[in-house]
Scaffold this motif. Sequence first.
Motif, short mmCIF file in Angstrom:
data_model
loop_
_atom_site.label_atom_id
_atom_site.label_comp_id
_atom_site.label_asym_id
_atom_site.label_seq_id
_atom_site.Cartn_x
_atom_site.Cartn_y
_atom_site.Cartn_z
N SER A 334 -9.06 -56.66 -0.63
CA SER A 334 -8.06 -57.73 -0.55
C SER A 334 -7.89 -58.22 0.88
O SER A 334 -7.80 -59.43 1.14
CB SER A 334 -6.72 -57.24 -1.10
OG SER A 334 -6.84 -56.85 -2.46
N LEU A 335 -7.83 -57.29 1.83
CA LEU A 335 -7.67 -57.68 3.24
C LEU A 335 -8.89 -58.44 3.74
O LEU A 335 -8.76 -59.40 4.51
CB LEU A 335 -7.43 -56.43 4.10
CG LEU A 335 -6.06 -55.76 3.92
CD1 LEU A 335 -5.98 -54.49 4.76
CD2 LEU A 335 -4.94 -56.71 4.30
N LEU A 336 -10.08 -58.03 3.30
CA LEU A 336 -11.28 -58.78 3.67
C LEU A 336 -11.18 -60.22 3.17
O LEU A 336 -11.47 -61.17 3.91
CB LEU A 336 -12.52 -58.12 3.07
CG LEU A 336 -13.23 -57.04 3.90
CD1 LEU A 336 -14.35 -56.41 3.08
CD2 LEU A 336 -13.77 -57.59 5.19
N LEU A 337 -10.77 -60.38 1.93
CA LEU A 337 -10.68 -61.71 1.34
C LEU A 337 -9.63 -62.56 2.05
O LEU A 337 -9.90 -63.72 2.43
CB LEU A 337 -10.34 -61.60 -0.15
CG LEU A 337 -10.12 -62.92 -0.90
CD1 LEU A 337 -11.38 -63.77 -0.86
CD2 LEU A 337 -9.70 -62.65 -2.33
N VAL A 338 -8.45 -62.00 2.27
CA VAL A 338 -7.36 -62.76 2.88
C VAL A 338 -7.68 -63.11 4.33
O VAL A 338 -7.50 -64.26 4.77
CB VAL A 338 -6.03 -61.97 2.80
CG1 VAL A 338 -4.95 -62.65 3.62
CG2 VAL A 338 -5.60 -61.85 1.35
N CYS A 339 -8.17 -62.14 5.06
CA CYS A 339 -8.33 -62.34 6.50
C CYS A 339 -9.51 -63.24 6.85
O CYS A 339 -9.44 -63.99 7.83
CB CYS A 339 -8.46 -61.00 7.20
SG CYS A 339 -6.93 -60.05 7.20
N VAL A 340 -10.58 -63.20 6.08
CA VAL A 340 -11.70 -64.10 6.40
C VAL A 340 -11.33 -65.54 6.09
O VAL A 340 -11.93 -66.47 6.63
CB VAL A 340 -12.99 -63.71 5.65
CG1 VAL A 340 -13.45 -62.34 6.06
CG2 VAL A 340 -12.82 -63.80 4.15
N VAL A 341 -10.33 -65.71 5.22
CA VAL A 341 -9.88 -67.07 4.89
C VAL A 341 -8.81 -67.55 5.87
O VAL A 341 -8.82 -68.70 6.32
CB VAL A 341 -9.34 -67.13 3.45
CG1 VAL A 341 -8.73 -68.50 3.14
CG2 VAL A 341 -10.45 -66.81 2.46
N THR A 342 -7.88 -66.66 6.25
CA THR A 342 -6.71 -67.10 7.02
C THR A 342 -6.72 -66.67 8.48
O THR A 342 -6.12 -67.34 9.31
CB THR A 342 -5.43 -66.55 6.36
OG1 THR A 342 -5.48 -65.11 6.35
CG2 THR A 342 -5.31 -67.05 4.93
N LEU A 343 -7.38 -65.53 8.78
CA LEU A 343 -7.26 -65.00 10.15
C LEU A 343 -8.60 -64.70 10.81
O LEU A 343 -8.71 -63.72 11.56
CB LEU A 343 -6.42 -63.71 10.12
CG LEU A 343 -4.99 -63.83 9.62
CD1 LEU A 343 -4.36 -62.45 9.52
CD2 LEU A 343 -4.16 -64.71 10.54
N PRO A 344 -9.63 -65.49 10.61
CA PRO A 344 -10.91 -65.16 11.25
C PRO A 344 -10.84 -65.21 12.77
O PRO A 344 -11.51 -64.43 13.45
CB PRO A 344 -11.87 -66.22 10.70
CG PRO A 344 -10.99 -67.35 10.29
CD PRO A 344 -9.73 -66.73 9.81
N THR A 345 -10.03 -66.09 13.33
CA THR A 345 -9.92 -66.20 14.78
C THR A 345 -9.33 -64.94 15.39
O THR A 345 -9.80 -64.45 16.43
CB THR A 345 -9.06 -67.42 15.16
OG1 THR A 345 -9.63 -68.60 14.58
CG2 THR A 345 -9.01 -67.58 16.67
N LEU A 346 -8.29 -64.39 14.73
CA LEU A 346 -7.68 -63.15 15.22
C LEU A 346 -8.65 -61.98 15.12
O LEU A 346 -8.78 -61.17 16.04
CB LEU A 346 -6.40 -62.84 14.45
CG LEU A 346 -5.69 -61.54 14.81
CD1 LEU A 346 -5.26 -61.55 16.28
CD2 LEU A 346 -4.47 -61.30 13.91
N LEU A 347 -9.36 -61.89 13.99
CA LEU A 347 -10.33 -60.80 13.83
C LEU A 347 -11.44 -60.87 14.86
O LEU A 347 -11.98 -59.84 15.28
CB LEU A 347 -10.92 -60.83 12.42
CG LEU A 347 -9.95 -60.55 11.26
CD1 LEU A 347 -10.67 -60.71 9.94
CD2 LEU A 347 -9.36 -59.17 11.38
N ASN A 348 -11.77 -62.07 15.29
CA ASN A 348 -12.83 -62.24 16.27
C ASN A 348 -12.42 -61.82 17.68
O ASN A 348 -13.23 -61.91 18.61
CB ASN A 348 -13.31 -63.70 16.30
CG ASN A 348 -14.15 -64.04 15.07
OD1 ASN A 348 -14.58 -63.16 14.35
ND2 ASN A 348 -14.36 -65.32 14.84
N LYS A 349 -11.20 -61.34 17.82
CA LYS A 349 -10.74 -60.83 19.11
C LYS A 349 -10.90 -59.31 19.23
O LYS A 349 -10.65 -58.72 20.29
CB LYS A 349 -9.27 -61.20 19.34
CG LYS A 349 -9.00 -62.70 19.48
CD LYS A 349 -7.52 -62.95 19.74
CE LYS A 349 -7.23 -64.45 19.86
NZ LYS A 349 -7.85 -65.04 21.07
N ILE A 350 -11.30 -58.66 18.13
CA ILE A 350 -11.43 -57.20 18.14
C ILE A 350 -12.66 -56.79 18.95
O ILE A 350 -13.78 -57.21 18.64
CB ILE A 350 -11.55 -56.64 16.71
CG1 ILE A 350 -10.32 -57.02 15.88
CG2 ILE A 350 -11.71 -55.12 16.75
CD1 ILE A 350 -10.43 -56.62 14.43
#
Length: 523
Positions: A334-350
């Motif tokens: 679920s988190l993969l699905l939600v975050c790749v749709v809504t928060l890819p920019t934030l994830l790209n900061k890891i």
Amino acid sequence: MPGDIRGGAISFLVAVPLCLGIALASGAPLFAGIIAGIVGGLVVGAFSRSALSISGPEAGLIIVTLGAIQSLGSFPAFLLATCLAGVIQIGLGFAKAGTISNFFPSSVIKGMLAGIGIILIIKQIPHLVGYDADAAEGFALFQPGGFNIIEQLHMALGQLNGVAILIALLSLGVFYAWGHPAFQTSKMTRTIPAALVVVVLGICTNELVRAFFPAWALQGNHLVQLPVPASAGEFLNLFTFPDFSQWNNPLVYTSAVAIALVASLEALLSVEASDELDPLKRKTPTNHELKAQGIGNLVSGLIGGIPLTSVIVRSSVSINAGARNKLAALVHGSLLLVCVVTLPTLLNKIPWAALAAILLVTGYKLARIEIVKAVFAEGIEKFIPFVVTVMAILLTDLLSGIAIGMVAGIFFILRDHYLNAHRVRTAWDSSKDRTRIYVQLGDHVSFLSKARLMKLLKNVPDNSILEIDGTASSYIDSDVVTAIRNFSTAAQQRGIQLIFLQKQDDEFQISRSRSELAMDVFD
């Protein structure tokens, strides 16, 4: 429940870059790895009866995927092969092929876990010092796909990055603090997983460096790199669909069989290993797991994902974070699905350095010295297959290493069978003034026992009494029975009284060959 949410969240953070890295190494679109991760969490998680296993793209499938895409010439044709592989896996599940996992010795499974742990540790060293050229979770020191850990280590030491090293040290410091007895009584360390703190700390540290020393900040492949669609149309364009016009291409079916076999074997071994790590020691129904994996690959192929399987690395990360239920897999997907749709920019900061610290600690827990000591205490027949499995995985790849470990395990099984085929007791019969040799056959006397028994018969002293007792044996191979009865002629010539007792139809069958000197001894 809280532990499952933590486990799903942490495995999600680890899965994002690994899904991308495996897709990249497989020659597939990056988003295909994310699709497989989502399907592995939601679809396989929903259908699987495994309590702790998490599915997704796995490095052991890289070579199969890469070779299939190259031989088929197009990714859509490969997606059709992936769909067919899923159908084959479902068929294997109905054929009850999942029982094959029961034939793997525990020493080989433990060796697989330890080997994966060591590889995880070694492969994180480049990321810890800022060398992030290889994002895939490889399981071998020398991989045929071109990944060479030794060369990576050499290159990494020549390209040290101070910010990455700082983030790695801070991250490892967090894990040390969370595991220290002085901190374990704290409410914070009991409720907030160390891995989550590591990810947040890694992002904040790099952003502070970016604010004050922009030239030093980590960027590019030092960070997670998810595709960022600018519109709904661009997002839909990330999906690819199978080319059903390739249904008559023989290479599609060849690729499907290869994917199905490798993915099924890795899934069964990974589920077995996950069950081994389960604090509650639950067992996964393997035939049902094959069906769940097949459904996952069918769905993944239909919407543009690469093949998936149960993955021990993500599963162990989830377990270490407190997961105790399949809810963790659903949270992960679920988190993969939600975050790749809504928060890819934030994830790209890891930063990769932070994720490397998480995997390094996971690898340490899989290969800690206490496990080696425990296997050693079980005896050499367990320890040697364990060591052979570890070394073979390090020097080849996961499946080859397991196969070599199985050969070592089978050798000791045959050795024990040979040595314990029968027990011999020799005594002097003073009433008859002769040597009495009593041979107690083992429970299962196969043709493998024939050679040692024939050697014993050859060395029986002349003019002695030989009693072979098979009444406690549940099975005696016909070759062994024939060999004993054929010995009766030689026994008469050598003055040996031969008594052979068998259990047959719950009655004792007694076969005797007597010399003239002891004709009525047992009448």
